[in-house]
Design a protein around this motif. Structure first.
Motif, PDB file in Angstrom:
ATOM      1  N   ALA A  65       0.828  -1.206   0.000  1.00  0.00           N
ATOM      2  CA  ALA A  65       0.000   0.000   0.000  1.00  0.00           C
ATOM      3  C   ALA A  65       0.862   1.256   0.000  1.00  0.00           C
ATOM      4  CB  ALA A  65      -0.931  -0.004   1.211  1.00  0.00           C
ATOM      5  N   GLU A  66       1.935   1.241   0.788  1.00  0.00           N
ATOM      6  CA  GLU A  66       2.827   2.408   0.837  1.00  0.00           C
ATOM      7  C   GLU A  66       3.448   2.680  -0.529  1.00  0.00           C
ATOM      8  OE1 GLU A  66       5.121   5.505   2.645  1.00  0.00           O
ATOM      9  OE2 GLU A  66       3.390   4.388   3.322  1.00  0.00           O
ATOM     10  N   ALA A  67       3.929   1.617  -1.173  1.00  0.00           N
ATOM     11  CA  ALA A  67       4.546   1.779  -2.496  1.00  0.00           C
ATOM     12  C   ALA A  67       3.526   2.262  -3.516  1.00  0.00           C
ATOM     13  CB  ALA A  67       5.163   0.452  -2.940  1.00  0.00           C
ATOM     14  N   LEU A  68       2.312   1.726  -3.451  1.00  0.00           N
ATOM     15  CA  LEU A  68       1.259   2.145  -4.377  1.00  0.00           C
ATOM     16  C   LEU A  68       0.894   3.608  -4.183  1.00  0.00           C
ATOM     17  CD1 LEU A  68      -1.104  -0.965  -4.085  1.00  0.00           C
ATOM     18  CD2 LEU A  68       0.148  -0.283  -6.128  1.00  0.00           C
ATOM     19  N   GLU A  69       0.725   4.014  -2.954  1.00  0.00           N
ATOM     20  CA  GLU A  69       0.313   5.387  -2.675  1.00  0.00           C
ATOM     21  C   GLU A  69       1.363   6.384  -3.154  1.00  0.00           C
ATOM     22  OE1 GLU A  69      -0.277   4.961   1.470  1.00  0.00           O
ATOM     23  OE2 GLU A  69      -2.387   4.397   1.288  1.00  0.00           O
ATOM     24  N   GLN A  70       2.628   6.044  -2.949  1.00  0.00           N
ATOM     25  CA  GLN A  70       3.674   6.987  -3.349  1.00  0.00           C
ATOM     26  C   GLN A  70       3.849   7.011  -4.873  1.00  0.00           C
ATOM     27  OE1 GLN A  70       6.996   7.812  -1.090  1.00  0.00           O
ATOM     28  NE2 GLN A  70       6.180   7.102   0.849  1.00  0.00           N
ATOM     29  N   ALA A 105      -5.661   4.223 -12.304  1.00  0.00           N
ATOM     30  CA  ALA A 105      -6.839   3.360 -12.095  1.00  0.00           C
ATOM     31  C   ALA A 105      -6.414   1.972 -11.620  1.00  0.00           C
ATOM     32  CB  ALA A 105      -7.643   3.257 -13.385  1.00  0.00           C
ATOM     33  N   ALA A 106      -5.326   1.442 -12.183  1.00  0.00           N
ATOM     34  CA  ALA A 106      -4.827   0.132 -11.747  1.00  0.00           C
ATOM     35  C   ALA A 106      -4.384   0.187 -10.286  1.00  0.00           C
ATOM     36  CB  ALA A 106      -3.664  -0.307 -12.639  1.00  0.00           C
ATOM     37  N   ILE A 107      -3.692   1.256  -9.914  1.00  0.00           N
ATOM     38  CA  ILE A 107      -3.258   1.416  -8.526  1.00  0.00           C
ATOM     39  C   ILE A 107      -4.463   1.510  -7.588  1.00  0.00           C
ATOM     40  CG2 ILE A 107      -2.182   3.060  -6.924  1.00  0.00           C
ATOM     41  CD1 ILE A 107      -0.097   3.626  -9.112  1.00  0.00           C
ATOM     42  N   ASP A 108      -5.457   2.312  -7.981  1.00  0.00           N
ATOM     43  CA  ASP A 108      -6.650   2.455  -7.134  1.00  0.00           C
ATOM     44  C   ASP A 108      -7.363   1.112  -6.957  1.00  0.00           C
ATOM     45  OD1 ASP A 108      -6.152   5.103  -6.811  1.00  0.00           O
ATOM     46  OD2 ASP A 108      -7.653   5.798  -8.259  1.00  0.00           O
ATOM     47  N   GLY A 147      -9.178 -10.204 -14.556  1.00  0.00           N
ATOM     48  CA  GLY A 147      -9.068  -8.809 -14.959  1.00  0.00           C
ATOM     49  C   GLY A 147      -8.452  -7.948 -13.886  1.00  0.00           C
ATOM     50  N   ARG A 148      -8.850  -8.197 -12.647  1.00  0.00           N
ATOM     51  CA  ARG A 148      -8.301  -7.432 -11.537  1.00  0.00           C
ATOM     52  C   ARG A 148      -6.844  -7.837 -11.264  1.00  0.00           C
ATOM     53  NH1 ARG A 148     -11.910  -4.199  -8.757  1.00  0.00           N
ATOM     54  NH2 ARG A 148     -11.097  -3.399  -6.777  1.00  0.00           N
ATOM     55  N   ALA A 149      -6.527  -9.109 -11.532  1.00  0.00           N
ATOM     56  CA  ALA A 149      -5.132  -9.543 -11.387  1.00  0.00           C
ATOM     57  C   ALA A 149      -4.234  -8.790 -12.359  1.00  0.00           C
ATOM     58  CB  ALA A 149      -5.027 -11.048 -11.619  1.00  0.00           C
ATOM     59  N   ALA A 150      -4.774  -8.469 -13.552  1.00  0.00           N
ATOM     60  CA  ALA A 150      -3.992  -7.689 -14.521  1.00  0.00           C
ATOM     61  C   ALA A 150      -3.686  -6.297 -13.963  1.00  0.00           C
ATOM     62  CB  ALA A 150      -4.765  -7.579 -15.832  1.00  0.00           C
ATOM     63  N   ALA A 151      -4.628  -5.729 -13.212  1.00  0.00           N
ATOM     64  CA  ALA A 151      -4.369  -4.436 -12.571  1.00  0.00           C
ATOM     65  C   ALA A 151      -3.240  -4.559 -11.555  1.00  0.00           C
ATOM     66  CB  ALA A 151      -5.647  -3.928 -11.898  1.00  0.00           C
ATOM     67  N   TRP A 152      -3.208  -5.686 -10.824  1.00  0.00           N
ATOM     68  CA  TRP A 152      -2.111  -5.928  -9.884  1.00  0.00           C
ATOM     69  C   TRP A 152      -0.777  -5.965 -10.627  1.00  0.00           C
ATOM     70  CZ3 TRP A 152      -1.591  -7.303  -4.513  1.00  0.00           C
ATOM     71  CH2 TRP A 152      -2.781  -7.179  -3.773  1.00  0.00           C
ATOM     72  N   LEU A 153      -0.766  -6.639 -11.775  1.00  0.00           N
ATOM     73  CA  LEU A 153       0.474  -6.709 -12.557  1.00  0.00           C
ATOM     74  C   LEU A 153       0.968  -5.309 -12.918  1.00  0.00           C
ATOM     75  CD1 LEU A 153       0.078  -9.580 -15.204  1.00  0.00           C
ATOM     76  CD2 LEU A 153       1.834  -9.392 -13.438  1.00  0.00           C
ATOM     77  N   ASN A 202       4.251  -3.579 -11.118  1.00  0.00           N
ATOM     78  CA  ASN A 202       5.373  -3.305 -12.009  1.00  0.00           C
ATOM     79  C   ASN A 202       5.735  -1.819 -12.002  1.00  0.00           C
ATOM     80  OD1 ASN A 202       7.296  -4.247 -14.045  1.00  0.00           O
ATOM     81  ND2 ASN A 202       6.109  -3.013 -15.468  1.00  0.00           N
ATOM     82  N   ASP A 203       4.725  -0.942 -11.957  1.00  0.00           N
ATOM     83  CA  ASP A 203       5.017   0.494 -11.917  1.00  0.00           C
ATOM     84  C   ASP A 203       5.731   0.879 -10.621  1.00  0.00           C
ATOM     85  OD1 ASP A 203       4.107   1.130 -14.413  1.00  0.00           O
ATOM     86  OD2 ASP A 203       2.090   1.671 -13.763  1.00  0.00           O
TER      87      ASP A 203
END
Length: 244
Positions: free
Chosen positions: A30-35, A133-136, A157-163, A167-168
């Motif tokens: 979550a920390e990595a995603l938020e930043q 959108a993928a992060i959210d 489909g949601r797993a693709a958002a995780w990918l 990765n980002d």
């Protein structure tokens, strides 16, 4: 961090993907995603855990002492470019000054600046919005995971958002760390951890120490390496699970 974890991602028979993350690992993700989200939007990083609720529209889980929020520390991803300006220039004709944003939103052409500028003008904002959108989406899954205490199941489909999101985050951290093919990040992290353990033992504090990223530039780099290592391993597990 990654070297101690067992399989956390598995593909179920119905094709869905199960993530078995404890509160520590979920907090780190979550920390990595938020930043990373803040980098993409040119915003100041939110308070840890806040974006997760904001992304899902859910009410906060736990109070100020919530372990999920308290256990992680900041990656301190800069939210301004090399020239000190903000990053809200995504989609503009000119290349972003910041190397992290350039890594997240690479040029469509390395040889033709006019083509690259036209792509940024036409598609830059759309690419950024898709990444956000993928992060959210993943942040919302992490809120569900918190409530279920240890696991969340998502459709393909949601797993693709995780990918995309993982990765980002990895790309952003790798750019900050200036990771090269020949770099021995494990060796660097092992050496740092051995030093701080030796210092703690010498001070009579025992050998159970935790890297405090706010302690020094070297501690911050060690923390970023540990998170980069963890995200790399988690991403690899997800790719393997989806490939089955």
């Amino acid at each position: 961090m990654a070297r101690r974890m067992s399989a956390m991602v598995r593909r179920r028979r119905d094709g869905h993907v199960a993530f078995d993350l404890d509160v520590v690992h979920a907090g780190v993700v979550a920390e990595a995603l938020e930043q990373t989200r803040a980098v993409l939007l040119g915003e100041e990083p939110p308070v840890t855990g806040g974006a997760a609720e904001a992304a899902s529209g859910a009410e906060a889980v736990g109070g100020p002492d919530d372990e999920f929020d308290a256990i992680v520390a900041g990656l301190d991803m800069p939210t301004t470019g090399e020239d000190g300006t903000g990053r809200a220039d995504v989609g503009a004709d000119e290349r972003p000054d910041d190397p992290v944003l350039r890594r997240l939103l690479p040029d469509a052409s390395l040889d033709d600046e006019a083509t690259a500028a036209e792509f940024r003008r036409l598609a830059g904002t759309g690419v950024r919005d898709a990444k956000v959108a993928a992060i959210d989406s993943v942040l919302a899954d992490l809120v569900t995971l918190r409530r279920q205490e240890g696991g969340v199941v998502v459709d393909p489909g949601r797993a693709a958002a995780w990918l995309t999101a993982l990765n980002d985050c990895r790309l952003a951290l790798g750019t900050l760390l200036a990771v090269g093919e020949d770099d021995d990040l494990h060796g660097e992290l092992d050496a740092y951890e051995a030093e701080i353990v030796a210092e703690a033992v010498a001070a009579g504090e025992g050998d159970d120490v935790v890297v405090d990223p706010a302690g020094s530039e070297r501690a911050l780099r060690a923390y970023r390496i540990a998170v980069y290592d963890f995200l790399s391993a988690l991403l690899e597990m997800l790719v393997r699970a989806l490939d089955r």
